[in-house]
Design a protein around this motif. Structure first.
Motif, short mmCIF file in Angstrom:
data_model
loop_
_atom_site.label_atom_id
_atom_site.label_comp_id
_atom_site.label_asym_id
_atom_site.label_seq_id
_atom_site.Cartn_x
_atom_site.Cartn_y
_atom_site.Cartn_z
N GLY A 189 -5.65 -0.80 8.27
CA GLY A 189 -5.50 -2.14 8.81
C GLY A 189 -5.58 -3.23 7.77
N CYS A 190 -4.69 -3.14 6.76
CA CYS A 190 -4.73 -4.13 5.67
C CYS A 190 -4.30 -5.50 6.16
N GLY A 191 -3.50 -5.54 7.23
CA GLY A 191 -3.07 -6.82 7.78
C GLY A 191 -1.80 -7.35 7.14
N ALA A 192 -1.32 -6.69 6.11
CA ALA A 192 -0.19 -7.25 5.36
C ALA A 192 1.04 -6.34 5.33
N CYS A 193 0.85 -5.04 5.54
CA CYS A 193 1.99 -4.12 5.39
C CYS A 193 2.90 -4.17 6.62
N CYS B 216 1.17 -2.95 9.85
CA CYS B 216 0.27 -3.94 10.44
C CYS B 216 1.04 -5.07 11.11
ZN LIG Z 1 -1.50 -2.34 6.87
#
Ligand SMILES: [Zn+2]
Length: 307
Positions: free
Chosen positions: A46-50, A53
């Motif tokens: 859950g990096c939020g950027a890929c 996500c």
């Molecule tokens: Zn991600």
């Protein structure tokens, strides 16, 4: 939640920590469900950027089934179809994640059709049901899921939401209706503000850092970027007020639906159905950007006792 997601990322088949059926309740449950789904479908917890996500958060990831319901109930046929789709193997990620919003609207037969699926979901499927509170789903479901309750931001505490939900049922006259509308809008606004302010400050701080602020001076490009960011934050805050109001209205509709179950005469039932319709109508108007206070005032007038 992070622990479960990490355990899932490490090894799904051997993990004791990973639960495959969840019930998310409380304030912000639907956002939390998406964030949790992102942490499961992202290669980086859950990096939020890929791409994983961002598509999960937009609700369009190929291995995510995001079920939103506009109707007052989720019926058995919908659930059967969903259970089948949920059992497919994930196409790109390690999991298939099913988010079922408004699980409180499952009919009893639909809930029963779901039992087996959430009891033995398969190693690669994760169910996340969302409902206002755990008592809003039937006991047989409740006993098969792990419940995660999300606490409201300080200004919109659980007590406040309980208080809000009582308001429509205590309106005696038009003056009372206007007061109730004002109170609900005020609480939604202050709740959204509290959450937004925290986000805003952090974002501005990061943006300034990124633009290399030294002392109080920003480059011209930096000032422009910050202005754009502030504009975005403003519209997000408006959206958050709308989202909060929508959640409140849905919860109110559910209260009326519960009343309907216990209603005696046909006349009483007709009255309650008219009130549910009024609530749904107000939601539709808010979705079309109607002014919140006016919309709520009109609604509360039609919800008052004796109507
Ligand atoms: Zn991600």
């Amino acid at each position: 939640m992070k622990g479960a997601a990490k355990a899932a990322a490490n090894d799904a088949s051997e993990s004791q920590e990973m639960t495959h059926a969840w019930l998310f309740t409380g304030f912000g449950r639907e956002e939390a469900a998406l964030a949790f789904a992102a942490s499961l479908l992202c290669r980086d917890v859950g990096c939020g950027a890929c791409a994983d996500c961002t598509t999960v958060l937009a609700g369009s990831h190929g291995d995510l089934e995001l079920i939103k319901t506009d109707g007052l109930s989720i019926k058995i046929d919908d659930v059967r179809e969903l259970v089948q789709r949920a059992s497919w193997s994930p196409s790109t990620a390690n999991y298939r994640v099913v988010i079922l919003e408004s699980a409180e609207r499952l009919t009893d037969s639909a809930a029963n059709a779901l039992l087996k699926a959430i009891e033995e979901p398969g190693l690669r499927t994760v169910w996340i049901l969302c409902a206002p509170s755990d008592v809003d789903v039937i006991g047989t479901i409740r006993s098969r899921v792990r419940v995660l309750a999300f606490v409201a931001p300080a200004s919109l505490s659980v007590t406040t939401s309980a208080e809000i939900l009582k308001l429509p049922f205590e309106i005696k006259d038009v003056a009372g209706a206007f007061a109730a509308a004002a109170k609900i809008v005020e609480l939604a606004k202050s709740g959204a503000e509290a959450v937004a302010e925290e986000l805003n400050d952090e974002e501005i701080r990061k943006a300034k850092e990124a633009w290399g602020q030294q002392g109080s001076k920003l480059t011209a490009g930096g000032s422009k970027a910050i202005k754009e960011l502030e504009k975005g934050q403003k519209s997000r805050q408006t959206r958050m007020v709308h989202d909060t109001l929508d959640t409140i209205l849905l919860d109110i509709a559910v209260k009326y639906r519960d009343q309907l179950v216990g209603a005696g005469s046909d006349a009483e039932k007709t009255k309650i159905i008219a009130k549910i319709d009024a609530v749904m109508d107000a939601r539709a108007r808010l979705a079309r950007n109607a002014a919140p206070l006016l919309t709520l005032e009109a609604l509360m007038v039609s919800l008052r006792a004796g109507v």
